[in-house]
Design a protein around this motif. Structure first.
Motif, PDB file in Angstrom:
ATOM      1  N   UNK A 175       0.829  -1.204   0.000  1.00  0.00           N
ATOM      2  CA  UNK A 175       0.000   0.000   0.000  1.00  0.00           C
ATOM      3  C   UNK A 175       0.858   1.247   0.000  1.00  0.00           C
ATOM      4  N   UNK A 185      -4.167  -2.913 -17.286  1.00  0.00           N
ATOM      5  CA  UNK A 185      -4.642  -3.232 -15.935  1.00  0.00           C
ATOM      6  C   UNK A 185      -3.559  -2.969 -14.905  1.00  0.00           C
ATOM      7  N   UNK A 186      -2.333  -3.393 -15.208  1.00  0.00           N
ATOM      8  CA  UNK A 186      -1.230  -3.240 -14.243  1.00  0.00           C
ATOM      9  C   UNK A 186      -0.885  -1.764 -14.051  1.00  0.00           C
ATOM     10  N   UNK A 195      -3.572   0.347 -12.453  1.00  0.00           N
ATOM     11  CA  UNK A 195      -3.661   0.089 -11.004  1.00  0.00           C
ATOM     12  C   UNK A 195      -2.631   0.919 -10.236  1.00  0.00           C
ATOM     13  N   UNK A 196      -1.614   1.368 -10.917  1.00  0.00           N
ATOM     14  CA  UNK A 196      -0.576   2.226 -10.315  1.00  0.00           C
ATOM     15  C   UNK A 196      -0.855   3.690 -10.557  1.00  0.00           C
ATOM     16  N   UNK A 252       2.954  -8.736 -12.737  1.00  0.00           N
ATOM     17  CA  UNK A 252       2.792  -7.269 -12.567  1.00  0.00           C
ATOM     18  C   UNK A 252       3.999  -6.633 -11.903  1.00  0.00           C
ATOM     19  N   UNK A 253       4.494  -7.298 -10.882  1.00  0.00           N
ATOM     20  CA  UNK A 253       5.637  -6.718 -10.162  1.00  0.00           C
ATOM     21  C   UNK A 253       6.854  -6.581 -11.066  1.00  0.00           C
ATOM     22  N   UNK A 257       6.425  -3.534 -13.309  1.00  0.00           N
ATOM     23  CA  UNK A 257       6.550  -2.264 -12.575  1.00  0.00           C
ATOM     24  C   UNK A 257       8.005  -2.022 -12.154  1.00  0.00           C
ATOM     25  N   UNK A 275      -0.770 -14.502 -15.905  1.00  0.00           N
ATOM     26  CA  UNK A 275       0.070 -14.032 -14.798  1.00  0.00           C
ATOM     27  C   UNK A 275      -0.435 -12.700 -14.245  1.00  0.00           C
ATOM     28  N   UNK A 276      -0.705 -11.770 -15.194  1.00  0.00           N
ATOM     29  CA  UNK A 276      -1.136 -10.432 -14.790  1.00  0.00           C
ATOM     30  C   UNK A 276      -2.400 -10.505 -13.923  1.00  0.00           C
ATOM     31  N   UNK A 277      -3.415 -11.220 -14.491  1.00  0.00           N
ATOM     32  CA  UNK A 277      -4.710 -11.117 -13.809  1.00  0.00           C
ATOM     33  C   UNK A 277      -4.743 -11.949 -12.545  1.00  0.00           C
ATOM     34  N   UNK A 289      -2.213 -12.407 -10.567  1.00  0.00           N
ATOM     35  CA  UNK A 289      -1.502 -11.599  -9.561  1.00  0.00           C
ATOM     36  C   UNK A 289      -2.298 -10.381  -9.140  1.00  0.00           C
ATOM     37  N   UNK A 290      -2.995  -9.750 -10.118  1.00  0.00           N
ATOM     38  CA  UNK A 290      -3.795  -8.561  -9.786  1.00  0.00           C
ATOM     39  C   UNK A 290      -4.897  -8.947  -8.800  1.00  0.00           C
ATOM     40  N   UNK A 333      -3.757  -9.316  -5.352  1.00  0.00           N
ATOM     41  CA  UNK A 333      -3.484  -8.041  -4.671  1.00  0.00           C
ATOM     42  C   UNK A 333      -4.694  -7.532  -3.889  1.00  0.00           C
ATOM     43  N   UNK A 377      -7.626  -7.098  -1.390  1.00  0.00           N
ATOM     44  CA  UNK A 377      -7.676  -7.446   0.016  1.00  0.00           C
ATOM     45  C   UNK A 377      -9.018  -8.050   0.381  1.00  0.00           C
TER      46      UNK A 377
END
Lengths: 138, 657
Positions: free
Chosen positions: A4, A32-33, A36-37, A124-125, A128, B438-440, B442-443, B446, B448
């Motif tokens: 966060x 999307x990735x 989200x940032x 995603x990581x 980024x 992988x993207x979705x 992992x998203x 994320x 919570x």
């Protein structure tokens, strides 16, 4: 909790990103990735379209796929080199992604002075992190 | 080339036939000639004897006629009384009855008292009468041959003188003489003293002139040769010579007249008249070759005055000989024809299988390994044919093996190439959707607001995807195959370090791993890390395939090629006592992604990559395996000169991915 905080740090810089890939799922994933940032993302399916967008809008970053039908990533890199575009940057920095990193491809990227490269598929990581490294190193 | 062999065979046959023919013709001709000649000569000799007997018979007849006449008392009385008239008529009567040409009575002084000839004879010396002379000299009767001079003949009867005279004809091979004519005569005759008591009252004489007489020679001919003719001519002839000139003969001139006046050859004359010996040989008589015999005629005084001869035409014998020779020649020609036929037949018989073999070898050279070679002969050529067939079958076998090997190799490389392309293509295509997954995943992770169960599910998805990513990366590595950097490497050390790396693994598993390095230094030019990877891979596979208690033995060695001593190969072999590889799997083990291991334990790329690496070193990997008993993997690396730079080749191959 840590994530966060990291997200908040990144949010400080909202970048305008142009993503170029012929595969919609890749575009969708990147959008999307990056969104989200908090980045602003414009996706285009080919090099020509990318050129059109570049003429009209300023961008902070380009994420470009190399292997595309008809005009490939190298064509695009060649076309934008040294050109003036609207906005603060003469030529936005480029992060290249490829699912097929051969010696040949890597060699050509080096010649095109592209130093930032991410192999597909990525998490995603990983994407980024690659972008962060790009901006840190310049 | 074919026709030469054929002509050689025919030529040899022909040569033999010709040689045999010529030799037999020559020998036959000589033998025959000699036999015939001997035969003819002995016959001639006999004939001459017969002729002499007849001659002597004539002489005896004359003597007998005189003897009988002298015994007549009336005739004796006429002589004693010198009754010329009655004597003459008596003489004429006797001569007529006994066929004498001349007959007379001489006084004791040699002067003729009476003769059968014409009444007014020219006066002649008493010594001219050889018979009377002989009787007067020796006082006894005489009979035989005598030469009568012209004067005597003329005195007896002018007709006789004319009959005796002849021209001497120049004759080939005769002695040269000046004399142009012969006036003397030769006669057979006899003389007989007539006694009154012990007083010689006269000499009775008489005889036959041989000159120009046909009856004597013709009688001999008809008696001895019995009218034997050949080609219209009498086979045998009889001749009386005075000196060397023919005075009575049935040898004919070409114009049909008797060859009176022709002469005997000088050789014969010298031999017979000179040495007094019998001559018997072939001789040229007047105009033809004869087989002849000559014997001297001795007169009553012991002088050789003439020759008696008999001759048989040689033509008859020559013709027989000619006939035999021509039969021989015919046989020879027939033999030669047979030789040509047989030679040609034999040559064909011999050459036929050879020709088939030649065309068969031609076919073989054009790639047909199963040509027709025709029926198998029973001789040496059959052995050749069988050997050829054996050679063909081993050629076929080898060809088959080569084809199979090259097919397998081709298939292998095609498999690898296509596998490489496929891997690259698959990797590229899969990477995009993988990016999405992988993207979705992992998203989602994320967020919570998801519960633990969902989180666990998502984590599973993400992990599985990571695994896919790893597989695809392996695929790409396989298709890319980095360049080799060969360097001089101690192969024993390289293999030894690989064995060490696996040793712990093997100990844990309970597999007895051992290494038997080759004696001495074993240095080859290889890419150290790539080759170690290969060896490691194979040893690990072997350990994996072997149950606890089994063993894995690693060996290195140097093998020399059977063909050239310079060709040496480094061999690294790994033998296990594991489960082995089934025949079905044996040709698949080098395929990419082929694995018998559990999912997740191997990518199935190891052996295909290993095989590719070894092949790029110019070597090969062979497998020997018996299911249930174990396998032996052998890496064969050619030992090359240091000059050959291996990296060139591998470099170009590397960029093809």
């Amino acid at each position: 909790m840590m994530k966060a905080i990291e997200a908040e740090v990144r949010e400080v810089r909202h970048r305008r990103v142009l993503v170029v890939d012929d595969d919609p799922i890749v575009l969708q994933s990147c959008k999307r990735i990056l969104e989200s940032e908090g980045h602003m993302v414009i996706c285009v399916p080919d090099a020509e379209e990318a050129c059109v967008k570049l003429e009209r809008h300023p961008f902070d970053l380009m994420v470009v796929d190399i292997k595309m039908p008809e005009r490939d990533g190298f064509y695009l890199l060649e076309k934008i080199r040294g050109r003036r575009f609207p906005g603060p940057l003469v030529e936005p920095p480029v992060l290249v992604m490829t699912g097929y990193p051969t010696h040949e491809t890597l060699g050509r990227l080096q010649k095109s002075r592209v130093r930032h490269f991410i192999p597909k598929p990525f998490t995603p990581d990983e994407l980024l992190t690659a972008i962060d490294i790009l901006f840190e190193k310049g | 080339m074919l026709y030469t062999t054929r002509s050689k065979v025919i030529g040899s046959f022909l040569g033999v036939a010709l040689l045999v023919g010529i030799v037999s013709i020559y020998i036959g001709r000589q033998l025959l000639y000699k036999t015939v000649l001997d035969e003819a000569e002995s016959r001639i000799s006999l004939d001459l004897n017969a002729e002499q007997r007849i001659y002597q018979g004539y002489v005896d007849a004359v003597a007998a006629a005189l003897a009988v006449s002298s015994l007549d008392p009336e005739f004796q009385d006429s002589i004693v009384r010198r009754q010329t008239g009655s004597l003459t008529s008596k003489l004429r009567l006797i001569a007529q009855r006994t066929g004498l040409d001349f007959m007379g009575v001489a006084c004791a002084d040699g002067v003729v008292m009476a003769r059968m000839g014409p009444s007014s004879p020219a006066p002649v010396s008493p010594t001219a009468n050889p018979f009377v002379q002989h009787v007067l000299r020796h006082g006894a009767a005489v009979a035989g041959t005598a030469v009568l001079d012209r004067a005597f003949l003329a005195s007896e009867d002018p007709i006789l003188a004319r009959q005796a005279r002849m021209d001497l004809v120049p004759t080939r091979m005769a002695a040269t003489i000046e004399q142009k004519e012969e006036a003397s005569g030769m006669a057979i005759g006899a003389g007989r003293p007539i006694f009154e008591g012990a007083r010689l009252v006269g000499v009775l004489y008489g005889g036959q002139l041989l000159n120009g007489s046909t009856s004597f020679v013709d009688t001999i001919r008809d008696t001895v040769f019995q009218k034997d003719t050949y080609k219209g001519k009498s086979v045998g002839v009889a001749t009386i010579f005075l000196g060397d000139a023919r005075i009575a003969t049935n040898v004919f001139n070409p114009d049909g007249t008797r060859a009176i006046g022709t002469r005997v050859s000088k050789t014969v004359r010298d031999y017979v008249l000179g040495s007094g010996q019998r001559w018997s040989d072939r001789a040229f008589v007047v105009n033809d070759w004869y087989l002849t015999a000559y014997e001297p005629i001795t007169d009553i005084f012991g002088n050789r005055v003439g020759i008696i001869s008999t001759a048989v035409m040689e033509t008859k014998y020559l013709d027989v000989q000619r006939k035999v020779v021509s039969i021989f020649m015919l046989i020879t020609i027939a033999g030669m024809l047979v030789a040509i036929g047989m030679g040609s037949f034999l040559a064909n018989k011999i050459m036929k299988p050879i020709r088939s073999l030649i065309s068969a070898s031609r076919e073989v050279s054009q790639g047909n390994f199963a040509p027709e070679i025709g029926p198998v002969s029973k001789d040496e050529i059959g052995v050749l044919q069988n050997t050829f067939t054996e050679m063909l079958s081993s050629l076929r076998e080898r060809d088959k093996r080569h084809k199979l090997e090259s097919e397998i190799r081709l298939l292998q490389s095609e498999k690898q190439a296509s596998a490489g392309r496929l891997a690259a293509g698959v990797a590229h295509e899969i990477n995009n959707p993988l990016t999405g997954v992988l993207t979705f995943s992992h998203m989602l992770l994320r967020r919570k607001d998801i519960d633990e169960e969902m989180r666990a599910d998502l984590t599973a998805i993400a992990k599985a995807t990571e695994r896919v990513r790893a597989i695809v990366k392996g695929l790409l590595d396989f298709s890319r195959q980095t360049t080799l950097a060969p360097e001089q490497t101690d192969i024993n050390a390289l293999v030894g370090s690989a064995v060490k790396l696996v040793m712990n693994n093997a100990l844990i598993k309970g597999v007895n791993l051992s290494f038997a390095p080759a004696n001495g230094e074993l240095v080859g030019k290889v890419d150290k890390s790539a080759m170690q990877g290969v060896v490691l891979n194979i040893i690990m596979n072997a350990v994996d395939a072997t149950e606890a208690g089994g063993s894995v033995e690693v060996r290195t060695g140097l093998r020399y090629s059977a063909s050239t001593a310079d060709d040496k190969t480094i061999e690294i072999s790994v033998t296990d006592t594991g489960c082995g590889i089934s025949q079905k799997n044996l040709d698949k083990i080098f395929d990419p992604f082929f694995t018998t291991k559990d999912v997740g334990k191997g990518t199935g790329l190891g052996l295909s990559v290993s095989s590719a690496v070894v092949e790029r070193h110019g070597g090969s990997i062979h497998v020997l395996s018996a299911p249930g008993k174990g396998s032996t993997f052998t890496i064969a690396l050619p030992l090359k000169d240091d000059n050959n730079d291996e990296s060139d080749r591998s470099g170009s191959e590397g960029s093809a991915a």
